[in-house]
Design an enzyme around this catalytic site. Sequence first.
Site, PDB file in Angstrom:
ATOM      1  N   GLY A   1      31.745  35.366  -7.860  1.00  4.54           N
ATOM      2  CA  GLY A   1      33.040  34.832  -8.265  1.00  4.54           C
ATOM      3  C   GLY A   1      33.977  35.809  -8.932  1.00  4.54           C
ATOM      4  O   GLY A   1      34.928  35.384  -9.589  1.00  4.54           O
ATOM      5  N   GLY A   2      33.763  37.087  -8.817  1.00  4.67           N
ATOM      6  CA  GLY A   2      34.639  38.050  -9.464  1.00  4.67           C
ATOM      7  C   GLY A   2      36.009  38.118  -8.819  1.00  4.67           C
ATOM      8  O   GLY A   2      36.214  37.641  -7.689  1.00  4.67           O
TER       9      GLY A   2
ATOM     10  N   ASN B   1      32.158  41.156  -0.149  1.00 10.61           N
ATOM     11  CA  ASN B   1      30.891  41.321  -0.853  1.00 10.61           C
ATOM     12  C   ASN B   1      29.732  41.765   0.033  1.00 10.61           C
ATOM     13  O   ASN B   1      28.803  42.403  -0.451  1.00 10.61           O
ATOM     14  CB  ASN B   1      30.514  40.012  -1.558  1.00 10.61           C
ATOM     15  CG  ASN B   1      31.343  39.757  -2.795  1.00 10.61           C
ATOM     16  OD1 ASN B   1      32.559  39.958  -2.781  1.00 10.61           O
ATOM     17  ND2 ASN B   1      30.712  39.297  -3.856  1.00 10.61           N
TER      18      ASN B   1
ATOM     19  N   ASN C   1      24.759  35.059  -4.560  1.00 13.86           N
ATOM     20  CA  ASN C   1      24.831  35.933  -5.725  1.00 13.86           C
ATOM     21  C   ASN C   1      25.771  35.316  -6.753  1.00 13.86           C
ATOM     22  O   ASN C   1      26.866  34.878  -6.418  1.00 13.86           O
ATOM     23  CB  ASN C   1      25.340  37.314  -5.289  1.00 13.86           C
ATOM     24  CG  ASN C   1      25.670  38.240  -6.451  1.00 13.86           C
ATOM     25  OD1 ASN C   1      26.754  38.802  -6.519  1.00 13.86           O
ATOM     26  ND2 ASN C   1      24.738  38.405  -7.357  1.00 13.86           N
TER      27      ASN C   1
ATOM     28  N   ARG D   1      38.997  45.906  -4.232  1.00 17.65           N
ATOM     29  CA  ARG D   1      38.898  44.645  -4.973  1.00 17.65           C
ATOM     30  C   ARG D   1      40.160  44.384  -5.787  1.00 17.65           C
ATOM     31  O   ARG D   1      40.605  43.238  -5.916  1.00 17.65           O
ATOM     32  CB  ARG D   1      37.660  44.660  -5.871  1.00 17.65           C
ATOM     33  CG  ARG D   1      36.329  44.590  -5.140  1.00 17.65           C
ATOM     34  CD  ARG D   1      36.061  43.213  -4.556  1.00 17.65           C
ATOM     35  NE  ARG D   1      35.850  42.216  -5.550  1.00 17.65           N
ATOM     36  CZ  ARG D   1      34.654  41.772  -5.952  1.00 17.65           C
ATOM     37  NH1 ARG D   1      33.567  42.279  -5.426  1.00 17.65           N
ATOM     38  NH2 ARG D   1      34.545  40.831  -6.852  1.00 17.65           N
TER      39      ARG D   1
ATOM     40  N   HIS E   1      24.604  44.058 -11.327  1.00 18.66           N
ATOM     41  CA  HIS E   1      24.785  42.693 -10.840  1.00 18.66           C
ATOM     42  C   HIS E   1      24.914  42.600  -9.320  1.00 18.66           C
ATOM     43  O   HIS E   1      24.794  41.518  -8.763  1.00 18.66           O
ATOM     44  CB  HIS E   1      26.028  42.102 -11.502  1.00 18.66           C
ATOM     45  CG  HIS E   1      26.168  40.626 -11.373  1.00 18.66           C
ATOM     46  ND1 HIS E   1      25.172  39.729 -11.710  1.00 18.66           N
ATOM     47  CD2 HIS E   1      27.210  39.860 -10.935  1.00 18.66           C
ATOM     48  CE1 HIS E   1      25.585  38.498 -11.502  1.00 18.66           C
ATOM     49  NE2 HIS E   1      26.808  38.547 -11.017  1.00 18.66           N
ATOM     50  N   TRP E   2      25.176  43.736  -8.659  1.00 17.47           N
ATOM     51  CA  TRP E   2      25.455  43.708  -7.219  1.00 17.47           C
ATOM     52  C   TRP E   2      24.337  44.397  -6.450  1.00 17.47           C
ATOM     53  O   TRP E   2      24.508  45.487  -5.897  1.00 17.47           O
ATOM     54  CB  TRP E   2      26.802  44.366  -6.928  1.00 17.47           C
ATOM     55  CG  TRP E   2      27.973  43.586  -7.435  1.00 17.47           C
ATOM     56  CD1 TRP E   2      27.978  42.292  -7.833  1.00 17.47           C
ATOM     57  CD2 TRP E   2      29.310  44.060  -7.586  1.00 17.47           C
ATOM     58  NE1 TRP E   2      29.235  41.900  -8.233  1.00 17.47           N
ATOM     59  CE2 TRP E   2      30.083  42.981  -8.089  1.00 17.47           C
ATOM     60  CE3 TRP E   2      29.935  45.268  -7.351  1.00 17.47           C
ATOM     61  CZ2 TRP E   2      31.438  43.095  -8.355  1.00 17.47           C
ATOM     62  CZ3 TRP E   2      31.295  45.381  -7.615  1.00 17.47           C
ATOM     63  CH2 TRP E   2      32.031  44.314  -8.099  1.00 17.47           C
TER      64      TRP E   2
END
Length: 285
Positions: A39-40, A48, A111, A190, A266-267
């Site tokens: 959700g970034g 993603n 994720n 992004r 996180h990725w």
Amino acid sequence: MTLEVPELTQHTVSTTAGDVAIAEAGSADAPVLVMLHGGGPGASGIANYHQNLPALTKRFRVLLPDQPGFGGSYRPDQAELDAKSITQIAVDALVEAFDALGVGSFHLLGNSLGGAAAIALAQQHPDRVSRLVLMAPGGGWLPFGPTPTEGQKEMWKYYNGEGPTLKKMKSFIGVMTAQPKKWAETAQARYDASLEPSHVDFYHRLNDHFAKRRGMDPLWRDLHKVTAPTLLLWGRDDRTITLEGAQIMLKYLRDVQLHVFGNCGHWVQLERQAEFERLVTDFLA
């Protein structure tokens, strides 16, 4: 050697709430793998996971939905966000979209925010989910440390104050990843995607939504309802959904295994791409 990204088919699926955008790649005869993004700011299915398509489409028909609020999908309005959680909004829209595409059962990967939607979908529609892969999922995680976490604070700050800036995006990626200098091109892409006006407006509503609900749905309470064999993938250095919160998932998921990556945030799908692709392929096969 850089692998060529497979050709993508773009679907715009009408649901009772609004249109859902889904990109598709791979053979129509292969097992279906649905991959739900986080959700970034600037997130979408393609943004993603595009780097993982060359490997995964060798074995799977990959579907990359944009969850409501993101990418090419509709933006939930205030009334919808007041009526349902963003997780439930995503589950309802996605199930309706999969029905429209004739997709019955599938493997499911998610994720962060997409991990929450994946857990909720597996809880509510266990007959649809064959196998489940979760990467630092929201909602199923019960942190022992302070909240909001460092990464959650970065996401909240991004659209507030003076609004989006490239400096803020680089700071955000610096918290999301363990080696941020490697992802300079990701930061620019992004950032550009995060400037879309309707997404900016939605993100303000989403931040207020989380504040009112005090975060994600407590999906950890019903982990026993997940029947699909589950693979947990986690970065040891995740500062958004931290590793120690995985303990409750290990305790209550029926059929579960955990793989932890050192020097990873996180990725996982980006930072440890080759290992991610191998583990996912082996587990789902």
